[in-house]
Scaffold this active site. Structure first.
Site, PDB file in Angstrom:
ATOM      1  N   ALA A 136       0.892  -1.197  -0.047  1.00 17.40           N
ATOM      2  CA  ALA A 136      -0.021  -0.022   0.201  1.00 17.40           C
ATOM      3  C   ALA A 136       0.787   1.465  -0.054  1.00 17.40           C
ATOM      4  O   ALA A 136       0.786   2.065  -0.883  1.00 17.40           O
ATOM      5  CB  ALA A 136      -0.876  -0.128   1.192  1.00 17.40           C
ATOM      6  N   GLU A 137       1.886   1.342   0.932  1.00 20.03           N
ATOM      7  CA  GLU A 137       2.719   2.554   0.815  1.00 20.03           C
ATOM      8  C   GLU A 137       3.654   2.871  -0.282  1.00 20.03           C
ATOM      9  O   GLU A 137       3.805   3.774  -0.759  1.00 20.03           O
ATOM     10  CB  GLU A 137       3.517   2.515   2.289  1.00 20.03           C
ATOM     11  CG  GLU A 137       4.513   3.891   2.537  1.00 20.03           C
ATOM     12  CD  GLU A 137       4.652   4.319   3.731  1.00 20.03           C
ATOM     13  OE1 GLU A 137       5.251   5.642   3.806  1.00 20.03           O
ATOM     14  OE2 GLU A 137       4.262   3.631   4.515  1.00 20.03           O
ATOM     15  N   THR A 138       4.013   1.627  -0.890  1.00 20.14           N
ATOM     16  CA  THR A 138       4.666   1.526  -2.252  1.00 20.14           C
ATOM     17  C   THR A 138       3.830   2.302  -3.366  1.00 20.14           C
ATOM     18  O   THR A 138       4.219   3.150  -4.043  1.00 20.14           O
ATOM     19  CB  THR A 138       5.263   0.202  -2.463  1.00 20.14           C
ATOM     20  OG1 THR A 138       6.121  -0.290  -1.517  1.00 20.14           O
ATOM     21  CG2 THR A 138       5.995   0.111  -3.794  1.00 20.14           C
TER      22      THR A 138
END
Length: 142
Positions: free
Chosen positions: A63-65
């Site tokens: 998700a953060e990527t």
């Protein structure tokens, strides 16, 4: 209408993952649309938690990527983006196969951005939903 301020080449983007956590988890960028970016990640021994299912932390990395990469393509070359806050709700266990993340903007502001990232299994069932808040910073070299 596209939200991107710079051209995104999937091959080049995947090449930037070399020697990073992204490569270690075999995250592969798969699609760029006018308002989203998507990637896949395997569910296997290196993304499992001890009970043999997808580790929530691996979902958060995906998700953060996606959100961070997408955010950086929504600003000019003079700016860069970094994560401020992320939350995730893990709603379904997955034990094998692939999961697919899709990041879409909720807010694209001058100093902050907010991204919604949904991760689904191969049957398109929701596995994790995440919200990422991004800080937009000015490149000090500019």
């Amino acid at each position: 209408m596209s939200i991107w301020k710079r051209e995104i080449d999937l091959d080049e983007l995947n090449n930037t993952s070399q020697n990073t956590l992204i490569e270690h988890l075999n995250i592969v960028y798969t699609e760029v649309g006018e308002r989203h970016i998507s990637a896949s990640m395997p569910v296997c021994h290196f993304t499992h938690q001890p009970l043999g299912m997808l580790h929530g932390g691996a979902s958060v990395v995906l998700a953060e990527t996606l959100g961070s990469v997408a955010a950086n393509f929504c600003v000019s070359e003079l700016d860069y983006c970094v994560g401020l806050d992320i939350n995730a709700n893990h709603v379904r266990a997955v034990r094998e196969g692939l999961v697919f993340g899709k990041a879409e903007p909720i807010h694209l502001g001058v100093s902050t951005q907010v991204w919604q990232i949904n991760i689904c299994d191969e049957r398109e069932r929701l596995v994790c939903t995440s919200r990422l808040t991004i800080a937009v910073k000015r490149n000090k070299k500019a």
